[in-house]
Design a protein around this motif. Structure first.
Motif, PDB file in Angstrom:
ATOM      1  N   UNK A  43       0.814  -1.220   0.000  1.00  0.00           N
ATOM      2  CA  UNK A  43       0.000   0.000   0.000  1.00  0.00           C
ATOM      3  C   UNK A  43       0.850   1.273   0.000  1.00  0.00           C
ATOM      4  N   UNK A  44       1.954   1.241   0.753  1.00  0.00           N
ATOM      5  CA  UNK A  44       2.806   2.434   0.823  1.00  0.00           C
ATOM      6  C   UNK A  44       4.255   2.034   0.562  1.00  0.00           C
ATOM      7  N   UNK A  45       5.034   3.032   0.165  1.00  0.00           N
ATOM      8  CA  UNK A  45       6.430   2.765  -0.149  1.00  0.00           C
ATOM      9  C   UNK A  45       7.235   2.769   1.150  1.00  0.00           C
ATOM     10  N   UNK A  46       7.709   1.594   1.548  1.00  0.00           N
ATOM     11  CA  UNK A  46       8.438   1.478   2.809  1.00  0.00           C
ATOM     12  C   UNK A  46       9.935   1.581   2.575  1.00  0.00           C
ATOM     13  N   UNK A  47      10.605   2.248   3.526  1.00  0.00           N
ATOM     14  CA  UNK A  47      12.061   2.330   3.451  1.00  0.00           C
ATOM     15  C   UNK A  47      12.658   1.772   4.723  1.00  0.00           C
ATOM     16  N   UNK A  48      13.742   1.036   4.565  1.00  0.00           N
ATOM     17  CA  UNK A  48      14.366   0.460   5.748  1.00  0.00           C
ATOM     18  C   UNK A  48      15.012   1.567   6.571  1.00  0.00           C
ATOM     19  N   UNK A  49      14.751   1.552   7.877  1.00  0.00           N
ATOM     20  CA  UNK A  49      15.357   2.540   8.774  1.00  0.00           C
ATOM     21  C   UNK A  49      15.766   1.800  10.033  1.00  0.00           C
ATOM     22  N   UNK A  50      17.011   1.372  10.079  1.00  0.00           N
ATOM     23  CA  UNK A  50      17.455   0.559  11.215  1.00  0.00           C
ATOM     24  C   UNK A  50      16.770  -0.789  11.186  1.00  0.00           C
ATOM     25  N   UNK A  51      16.255  -1.219  12.340  1.00  0.00           N
ATOM     26  CA  UNK A  51      15.574  -2.515  12.346  1.00  0.00           C
ATOM     27  C   UNK A  51      14.129  -2.378  11.866  1.00  0.00           C
ATOM     28  N   UNK A  52      13.648  -1.143  11.746  1.00  0.00           N
ATOM     29  CA  UNK A  52      12.264  -0.926  11.334  1.00  0.00           C
ATOM     30  C   UNK A  52      12.165  -0.404   9.906  1.00  0.00           C
ATOM     31  N   UNK A  53      10.930  -0.233   9.456  1.00  0.00           N
ATOM     32  CA  UNK A  53      10.678   0.379   8.155  1.00  0.00           C
ATOM     33  C   UNK A  53       9.902   1.662   8.364  1.00  0.00           C
ATOM     34  N   UNK A  54      10.112   2.583   7.431  1.00  0.00           N
ATOM     35  CA  UNK A  54       9.566   3.916   7.599  1.00  0.00           C
ATOM     36  C   UNK A  54       8.841   4.303   6.310  1.00  0.00           C
ATOM     37  N   UNK A 108       5.849   4.082  11.021  1.00  0.00           N
ATOM     38  CA  UNK A 108       6.840   3.023  11.205  1.00  0.00           C
ATOM     39  C   UNK A 108       6.214   1.640  11.219  1.00  0.00           C
ATOM     40  N   UNK A 109       6.949   0.695  10.665  1.00  0.00           N
ATOM     41  CA  UNK A 109       6.519  -0.693  10.700  1.00  0.00           C
ATOM     42  C   UNK A 109       7.635  -1.501  11.349  1.00  0.00           C
ATOM     43  N   UNK A 110       7.259  -2.291  12.342  1.00  0.00           N
ATOM     44  CA  UNK A 110       8.259  -3.107  13.017  1.00  0.00           C
ATOM     45  C   UNK A 110       8.093  -4.570  12.627  1.00  0.00           C
ATOM     46  N   UNK A 111       9.029  -5.103  11.818  1.00  0.00           N
ATOM     47  CA  UNK A 111       8.915  -6.509  11.440  1.00  0.00           C
ATOM     48  C   UNK A 111       9.107  -7.418  12.652  1.00  0.00           C
ATOM     49  N   UNK A 112       9.895  -6.954  13.605  1.00  0.00           N
ATOM     50  CA  UNK A 112      10.170  -7.770  14.779  1.00  0.00           C
ATOM     51  C   UNK A 112       8.906  -7.979  15.607  1.00  0.00           C
ATOM     52  N   UNK A 113       8.165  -6.883  15.844  1.00  0.00           N
ATOM     53  CA  UNK A 113       6.957  -6.985  16.655  1.00  0.00           C
ATOM     54  C   UNK A 113       5.711  -7.175  15.800  1.00  0.00           C
ATOM     55  N   UNK A 114       5.851  -7.101  14.482  1.00  0.00           N
ATOM     56  CA  UNK A 114       4.715  -7.223  13.559  1.00  0.00           C
ATOM     57  C   UNK A 114       3.619  -6.192  13.867  1.00  0.00           C
ATOM     58  N   UNK A 115       4.055  -4.958  14.116  1.00  0.00           N
ATOM     59  CA  UNK A 115       3.087  -3.889  14.327  1.00  0.00           C
ATOM     60  C   UNK A 115       3.489  -2.664  13.511  1.00  0.00           C
ATOM     61  N   UNK A 116       2.545  -1.716  13.408  1.00  0.00           N
ATOM     62  CA  UNK A 116       2.821  -0.446  12.734  1.00  0.00           C
ATOM     63  C   UNK A 116       2.335   0.673  13.634  1.00  0.00           C
ATOM     64  N   UNK A 117       2.954   1.846  13.457  1.00  0.00           N
ATOM     65  CA  UNK A 117       2.529   2.989  14.261  1.00  0.00           C
ATOM     66  C   UNK A 117       2.935   4.284  13.575  1.00  0.00           C
ATOM     67  N   UNK A 118       2.040   5.292  13.635  1.00  0.00           N
ATOM     68  CA  UNK A 118       2.391   6.593  13.081  1.00  0.00           C
ATOM     69  C   UNK A 118       2.560   7.580  14.226  1.00  0.00           C
TER      70      UNK A 118
END
Ligand code: ZN
Length: 604
Positions: free
Chosen positions: A21-32, A46-56
């Protein structure tokens, strides 16, 4: 059910899902990314692959994969579950097979009927005249196709016969397309000699119809009366009138992008608005505005502009709409149409075309609109005019949650009535605000609201994010801040303080604090708060040293305390006024003492 949810969570990767849906960019361990839910130039999503959550961090939205689908697709949980189950290849057992079956039959009936009506519009002799009429009203062929307009022939049974090849009469009646005659028990077509507007749900499935009268003779009604201008489908298992907005299926993305939703009165207004480029327009088709419809809009935006007909019915609908929208905490604007001979958006587009888009994007705040209107309508040089003006305006002023904005209108009202501001304020105290609901903001976040629900306020979530980074901060909460913190927060801080001092707890990994919180069932009701706090601790405090973290911790505590004191002072003010009125000197002295000691604390 639980089982299916965890199966789906196992199989769907959040980065892949959101990346679609959106263009994600890797930012450290998370995506932005730039947040798809609010307008922003830099990414705070932000999207956290580790915790499988997203937050703005910009708009505060966040959650898991289900929450994301609910937000971005604008659907309720069951639909999000269905979408993700299909993606994950998980089979869901239908809740009630026979009901599911009936619903899918009804969808099919409505879809077939829409096709039938479309064909009639383009191919039958009367239908072609109806088509000419629509062109004459300014509609383009493209709009007619997009909104799938059709024509119901002047016949008691043509649709019924057409559908009868595949469906029985009960099903056709359940879909709202035929009506049973009381005396003979025979069914006949509900829509006859009418231009048909299919009504769609969010997924563009036809769920009902609105039919506008066209060239009908006396045979429409048994007694030869004039037929109703509009006939609508009744409520059916697939058409819940209070939860459908006409045009929302086409408007939802535009509403999100433009950050506002325009509500117009009629179906024609919606179609013409879209045609002119104001594609964030919807209408409450066939009902008065409902709570369900507003909740639907709130999924996409907090900004609502109302544009109702410039007649007395429109004025009443407008006032009601404003009230209801305010009660949902929406920012409400009014789009006035101020031109002789033009009563609605459809008229406007017919005359001026695309210029409507500009008008529709410039709303007047509701307060300014009603204020100007009342100044025009009531003669404030007379006593009666003043009274009527005040009756109209003060409840609206009282309903404004923001105190700065409110003081502006108090001053304006005082000026218009030629009285002192103080007088207006004392009147306001007597006016029962029109809204029965107070948005969270106005309640004073740390005082009560979160105590009850057990959830953490955003500021407390920030504190937790600092504690996860630096658990020893839990020992530095000053006594004076304690009364303004929620019990949930206090128990987390207490827990971390004990853990930090416990030698047996392994602290070799930097994320030990979040692990001990998520591992403790006591905190499972707020696990999402903790997950978000963890994401925040990573993003907000990544490279900060301990002095910096201490400083932030202190600042946030200070902010919470100030907010709590302000809220307390606000309610004390009311109590003091009450005690003054009642001449209760004992309480008054006590309240005043409390007031002055709190004020002192505030300046410290
Ligand atoms: Zn956002």
């Amino acid at each position: 059910m639980e089982d299916n949810i965890s199966k789906i969570k196992d199989r769907v990767d959040i980065v892949e899902l959101i990346g679609g849906y959106v263009k994600l960019q890797k930012a450290g361990i998370n995506y932005k990314a730039r947040c798809p839910f609010h307008n922003e130039k830099t990414g705070s999503f932000f999207v956290s692959p580790e915790r499988q959550i997203w937050h703005c961090f910009g708009c505060g939205l966040g959650g898991d994969i289900f929450g994301f689908i609910r937000q971005i697709e604008g659907v309720e949980f069951p639909e999000a579950l269905r979408i993700l189950a299909a993606r994950a290849g998980v089979e869901l057992e239908p809740v009630r097979p026979e009901f599911q079956n009936l619903k899918s039959r009804l969808y099919e009936i409505c879809e077939l009927s829409a096709k039938f009506f479309e064909k009639q519009l383009h191919e039958s002799a009367t239908g072609k005249r109806a088509l000419e009429y629509l062109y004459g009203r300014g509609l383009t062929g493209e709009s007619i196709e997009k909104f799938r307009l059709g024509f119901a022939p002047d016949s008691w049974r043509s649709l019924k016969d057409f559908l009868g090849r595949k469906f029985n009469s009960n099903e056709i009646r359940d879909a709202g397309l035929s009506v049973r005659r009381e005396n003979s028990g025979e069914d006949y077509d509900r829509f006859r000699s009418r231009i048909m507007f299919p009504i769609f749900d969010l997924n563009s499935q036809v769920v009902g119809f609105a039919g506008r009268v066209f060239e009908t003779g006396s045979k429409d009604t048994a007694a030869g009366e004039t037929p109703a201008k509009y006939v609508n489908s009744p409520q059916t298992p697939i058409y819940d009138k209070g939860r459908i907005l006409y045009g929302l299926n086409h408007a939802k993305m535009a509403i999100r992008q433009k950050g506002r939703c325009v509500v117009v009165e009629g179906n024609m207004d919606v179609i013409m608005s879209h045609q002119a480029g104001a594609d964030n327009s919807v209408a409450s088709s066939g009902t008065a505005f409902t709570d369900g419809q507003l909740r639907l809009i709130k999924r996409y935006t907090d900004n609502l502009d109302l544009c109702f007909d410039a007649d007395s019915a429109g004025a009443i609908a407008l006032e009601r709409g404003v009230d209801l929208a305010l009660s949902h905490g929406l920012n409400v604007g009014v789009i006035p149409i101020d031109e002789e001979g033009i009563k609605d958006p459809a008229d406007y587009v017919r005359k001026y075309g695309d210029r409507w888009t500009e008008i529709a994007s410039k709303s007047v705040p509701f307060m300014a609109y009603f204020f100007d209107l009342s100044k025009k309508v009531f003669d404030t040089s007379t006593a009666l005019g003043k009274k009527l003006f005040a009756q109209k305006i003060l409840p609206l002023v009282a309903s404004i949650a923001n105190k700065i904005e409110q003081s502006h209108w108090v001053a304006e009202a005082a000026l218009a009535l030629k009285v002192k501001d103080d007088f207006i304020y004392s009147e306001l105290a007597n006016v029962k605000a029109r809204r029965s609901y107070t948005p969270e903001e106005a309640k004073g976040e740390a005082v009560t609201a979160h105590e009850v629900t057990g959830a953490l306020s955003p500021a407390e979530e920030d504190l937790i994010s600092l504690l996860i980074k630096e658990p020893c901060l839990a020992g530095s909460i000053p006594e004076s801040a304690i009364p303004f913190l929620s019990s949930t927060f206090k128990s987390i801080a207490e827990h971390l303080k004990i853990m930090a001092g416990d030698e047996s707890v392994k602290k070799d990994r930097p994320d030990w604090a979040v692990k001990t919180l998520t591992g403790n069932p006591v905190f499972s009701p707020i696990s999402m708060n903790i997950e978000v706090a963890y994401l925040k601790s990573d993003e907000l405090w990544k490279d900060r040293n301990i002095e910096h973290l201490e400083e932030e911790f202190k600042n946030i505590l200070c902010h919470i305390k100030r907010k709590g004191i302000m809220a307390k002072l606000g309610s004390l003010e009311y109590d003091i006024k009450g005690a003054e009125k009642a001449c209760d000197k004992t309480s008054l002295a006590k309240l005043l003492a409390e007031f002055s000691s709190l004020t002192k604390e505030l300046v410290q």
